[in-house]
Design an enzyme around this catalytic site. Structure first.
Site, PDB file in Angstrom:
ATOM      1  CG  ASP A 129      -3.667  -1.127   4.070  1.00  0.00           C
ATOM      2  OD1 ASP A 129      -4.324  -1.201   2.876  1.00  0.00           O
ATOM      3  OD2 ASP A 129      -3.008  -0.409   4.811  1.00  0.00           O
ATOM      4  CG  ASP A 172      -1.927   1.228   1.461  1.00  0.00           C
ATOM      5  OD1 ASP A 172      -2.629   1.501   0.330  1.00  0.00           O
ATOM      6  OD2 ASP A 172      -1.785   2.053   2.187  1.00  0.00           O
TER       7      ASP A 172
END
Length: 408
Positions: free
Chosen positions: A407, A195
């Protein structure tokens, strides 16, 4: 709070349904729900997010998180073994008991190895005692020597000990490993999806440029008006970009008003009402979804995107009034860490909600291949993106690295 009186009691005596008063700076004692007051709570120990979570009446709170700004009253919903913190502790204990594939193999071998060692040692004892005539003491020494040198216990103890120490040390620094099987699987990872925000970048974006309507058209909204409407709209958001815009408005001493009819559109932006005017602030998708054209802002918008700046569009009363450019510095050690992984033969991918041009610009700085950059990914599509990476090749074993709860 009992019979309208404030009383201090040990945490062990708290029961479901009790009303608790939590002052600023105090830890939330148990899981529950706010019934009065509003505050911001540091939930970083649970979520990993450094930004405080805004809470008001009706919102749930988690035990062991820290109340930061306001006095709240909460009703207890979970105590003891039912709290989230206890479940995490239980999760770590369970992880330590989960067997890795190699441990299962070791256990299987031990099932045969241990009896064989005992039989051999017993055979040696009988031989030297009855046939060799060495006496009881020496024969016992031979028996013990065979058992100790073969050390059948080590085979069954080595791996679980390593797993227990590894998962325990990980938990101390905030890394939860599901079990020995997960710990072992890390060794086989050949693809990693990163990410961007907060992982590859610092995660503290700042306003770097503001393009105003007056600048392009000679009439219309000024920088002060843009920051007023943008900052006011973002008061209802806890996103890092919102924090950057509010901080910029505060530094320039601009008054902000509480937004009305606030609606956060996941992965796109915010719809709200400020000073009785409809305000949209977010990415290009949000603006196009509301059938608003970029007009004179289009060239500047593309220019900022191409330079790697996150571009936020502001629409007031169904017209684009300005662009706010947000920059987030890449972590100093990010490129070094990525190159170390590349030298290990691991394929790397970058995932972000930013537009394609901004993602490509940042990806280029970090040496990501163009086809390894996933841009404009909505929070709820992250899992699908990781799954698509797994499906690129049957041999792909994919890890995901991020800093947010979405996430996880």
């Amino acid at each position: 709070l009992k019979d309208g009186k404030e009383t201090e009691i040990p945490i062990e005596e708290i029961e479901v349904g009790d009303i608790l008063i939590v002052k600023p700076g105090m830890k939330i004692p148990v899981d529950g729900k706010i019934i009065e007051g509003k505050t911001k709570i540091d939930e970083s120990m649970i979520t990993g997010e450094s930004v405080y979570a805004k809470k008001t009446a009706g919102d749930e709170v988690i035990g062991a998180t820290v109340n930061q700004t306001g006095l709240i009253k909460m009703t207890t919903e979970k105590v003891g073994k039912d709290t989230l913190l206890f479940q995490i502790i239980d999760f770590v204990k369970e992880a330590q008991s989960k067997k890795a594939a190699k441990q299962q193999l070791a256990d299987k071998v031990s099932n045969y190895f241990v009896p064989i060692v005992i039989i051999v040692a017993l055979g040696a004892f009988l031989y030297w005692f009855f046939i060799g005539g060495l006496g009881l003491e020496t024969s016992l020494l031979v028996f013990t020597s065979v058992v100790v040198i073969a050390c059948p216990c080590a085979l069954g103890l080595a791996i679980p000990t390593a797993v227990m120490v590894g998962t325990g040390k990980g938990a101390e620094i905030g890394i939860l490993v599901k079990g020995g099987d997960s710990l072992e699987a890390i060794n086989n990872v050949n693809n990693i999806v990163f990410d961007k925000t907060g992982t590859l970048t610092i995660g503290k974006p700042k306003v770097s440029v503001i393009v105003t309507e007056k600048e392009l058209k000679k009439v219309g909204f000024t920088e002060k008006e843009i920051l007023h409407f943008a900052g006011s709209a973002e008061l209802g958001s806890e996103h890092t970009i919102a924090k950057a815009i509010i901080e910029e408005a505060n530094q320039k001493m601009i008054d902000l008003n509480e937004p009305k009819e606030f609606n956060a559109v996941p992965g796109k932006g915010i719809e709200t009402t400020i000073d009785n005017l409809k305000v949209l602030i977010g990415n290009e998708k949000l603006i196009l979804d509301n059938k608003i054209g970029l007009g004179l802002f289009e060239n500047k918008f593309k220019e900022l995107q191409n330079s790697g700046i996150t571009t936020i569009l502001l629409s007031v009363d169904s017209k684009i009034r300005g662009i706010i450019g947000i920059s987030d510095k890449i972590k100093d050690q990010a490129l070094y860490a990525l190159n170390e992984l590349r030298e290990m033969g691991i394929q790397l991918y970058m995932l972000t909600g930013d537009n394609r041009q901004t993602a490509l610009s940042i990806g280029k700085e970090l040496d990501f291949e163009e086809n390894h950059i996933y841009a404009e990914v909505l929070p709820n599509d992250k899992a699908k993106t990781v799954k698509s990476t797994q499906e690129l090749n049957e041999s792909n074993i994919v890890a995901m690295v991020g800093d947010g709860i979405n996430d996880a």
